[in-house]
Design a protein around this motif. Sequence first.
Motif, short mmCIF file in Angstrom:
data_model
loop_
_atom_site.label_atom_id
_atom_site.label_comp_id
_atom_site.label_asym_id
_atom_site.label_seq_id
_atom_site.Cartn_x
_atom_site.Cartn_y
_atom_site.Cartn_z
N LEU A 135 0.59 -1.14 -0.22
CA LEU A 135 -0.14 0.02 0.16
C LEU A 135 1.03 1.34 0.01
CD1 LEU A 135 -2.68 1.26 0.26
CD2 LEU A 135 -2.51 0.97 2.63
N LEU A 136 2.18 1.29 0.36
CA LEU A 136 3.12 2.46 1.06
C LEU A 136 3.53 2.75 -0.71
CD1 LEU A 136 4.40 1.81 4.31
CD2 LEU A 136 2.59 3.71 3.38
N LEU A 137 4.13 1.83 -0.93
CA LEU A 137 5.11 1.74 -2.68
C LEU A 137 4.09 2.48 -3.43
CD1 LEU A 137 7.25 -1.06 -2.68
CD2 LEU A 137 7.21 0.38 -1.37
N THR A 138 2.21 1.59 -3.37
CA THR A 138 1.49 2.15 -4.22
C THR A 138 1.38 3.80 -4.18
OG1 THR A 138 0.85 -0.07 -4.20
CG2 THR A 138 -0.80 1.90 -5.16
N GLN A 139 0.84 4.25 -2.90
CA GLN A 139 1.16 5.60 -2.47
C GLN A 139 1.86 6.28 -2.35
OE1 GLN A 139 0.08 6.28 1.68
NE2 GLN A 139 -0.66 8.21 1.45
N ILE A 140 3.57 5.68 -2.49
CA ILE A 140 4.24 7.16 -2.95
C ILE A 140 4.80 7.28 -4.68
CG2 ILE A 140 6.81 6.33 -3.41
CD1 ILE A 140 6.91 5.38 -0.99
N GLN A 141 4.26 5.87 -5.27
CA GLN A 141 4.07 5.79 -7.00
C GLN A 141 3.34 6.78 -7.39
OE1 GLN A 141 3.40 2.60 -9.11
NE2 GLN A 141 3.40 3.42 -10.66
N GLN A 142 1.84 6.88 -6.70
CA GLN A 142 0.57 7.90 -7.33
C GLN A 142 1.10 9.45 -6.94
OE1 GLN A 142 -2.13 6.16 -5.10
NE2 GLN A 142 -2.94 4.11 -7.01
N VAL A 143 1.38 9.16 -5.97
CA VAL A 143 2.41 10.84 -5.45
C VAL A 143 2.70 11.33 -6.75
CG1 VAL A 143 3.89 12.45 -4.30
CG2 VAL A 143 1.41 10.66 -2.93
N ALA A 144 3.94 11.09 -6.83
CA ALA A 144 4.88 10.71 -8.68
C ALA A 144 3.91 11.69 -9.31
CB ALA A 144 6.13 9.72 -8.08
N VAL A 145 2.95 10.19 -9.90
CA VAL A 145 1.66 10.64 -10.64
C VAL A 145 1.71 11.29 -11.37
CG1 VAL A 145 0.77 9.27 -12.35
CG2 VAL A 145 2.86 7.92 -11.82
N SER A 146 0.82 11.84 -9.93
CA SER A 146 -0.50 12.65 -9.39
C SER A 146 0.41 14.44 -9.48
CB SER A 146 -1.17 12.63 -8.90
OG SER A 146 0.17 13.05 -7.43
N GLN A 147 1.43 14.12 -9.25
CA GLN A 147 2.68 15.36 -9.47
C GLN A 147 3.14 16.19 -10.72
OE1 GLN A 147 2.91 18.02 -7.90
NE2 GLN A 147 2.11 17.07 -6.37
N GLY A 148 2.60 14.99 -12.01
CA GLY A 148 3.46 15.06 -13.42
C GLY A 148 4.78 14.27 -13.34
N LEU A 149 5.22 13.68 -12.55
CA LEU A 149 6.24 13.66 -12.65
C LEU A 149 6.89 12.06 -13.49
CD1 LEU A 149 7.98 14.07 -8.86
CD2 LEU A 149 8.76 15.42 -10.98
N SER A 150 7.84 12.13 -14.82
CA SER A 150 7.48 11.03 -15.42
C SER A 150 8.71 9.66 -14.38
CB SER A 150 8.76 10.50 -16.32
OG SER A 150 9.75 10.35 -16.39
N TRP A 151 7.57 8.18 -14.19
CA TRP A 151 8.33 7.40 -13.01
C TRP A 151 8.51 6.14 -14.43
CZ3 TRP A 151 8.73 6.68 -7.50
CH2 TRP A 151 8.20 5.34 -7.11
N ALA A 152 9.72 5.94 -14.13
CA ALA A 152 9.61 4.40 -15.34
C ALA A 152 9.71 3.60 -14.99
CB ALA A 152 11.46 4.76 -15.87
N ALA A 153 10.26 3.35 -13.62
CA ALA A 153 11.02 2.07 -12.18
C ALA A 153 11.61 2.31 -11.53
CB ALA A 153 12.05 0.53 -13.61
N ALA A 154 11.29 1.49 -10.17
CA ALA A 154 12.05 2.33 -9.16
C ALA A 154 12.32 0.41 -8.48
CB ALA A 154 10.79 2.33 -8.06
#
Length: 171
Positions: free
Chosen positions: A74-93
């Motif tokens: 849940l926390l990892l999903t939340q971290i990714q969703q925040v990055a995407v909602s801010q318009g940042l490109s999130w390729a991989a982690a």
Amino acid sequence: MFVARGTTRFGRTGWLGLALLVVAGVWFAQIWGQHQQPVALDADEPALVLPAAPVRLPATQHGMSLARENEQALLLTQIQQVAVSQGLSWAAADYKVLPAGEATPASVEVRCTLKGTYPRLRGALAQWVQQVPGLAIRDLSLSRTSSDVADVEAKLQLVVFMRSESAEGRP
């Protein structure tokens, strides 16, 4: 009378110097006023998405709110969703789960590279710190290809400290 007395005392060059001082003072006041105004974002860039009220978990005995170990996904999903909602490109982690030790709590280490504008990155960092319980920024490295480019590349190492299931029952 004042002008005549000033002219005999300072001369024409004195009056010219005084006039230049007044012009320079007015010019400085205008520049200073523009400098104090907030910087407006480009019209094509929407405003930052500010976080809603953060979700608070019950506090531990030290007063710090930590998520449970079983909430990692849940926390990892939340971290990714925040990055995407801010318009940042999130390729991989890359994720690394570190078990609890005698002196350290269990944690999840997240290494990722994000690309976007600096205001969006800053908004994501602020939102993570507010919304993700137990999150710490271990390493942050920013780079740009040139000074003319607005986009930055951020290499992040985030750590989310977790509350141990076995430690909850202890006083």
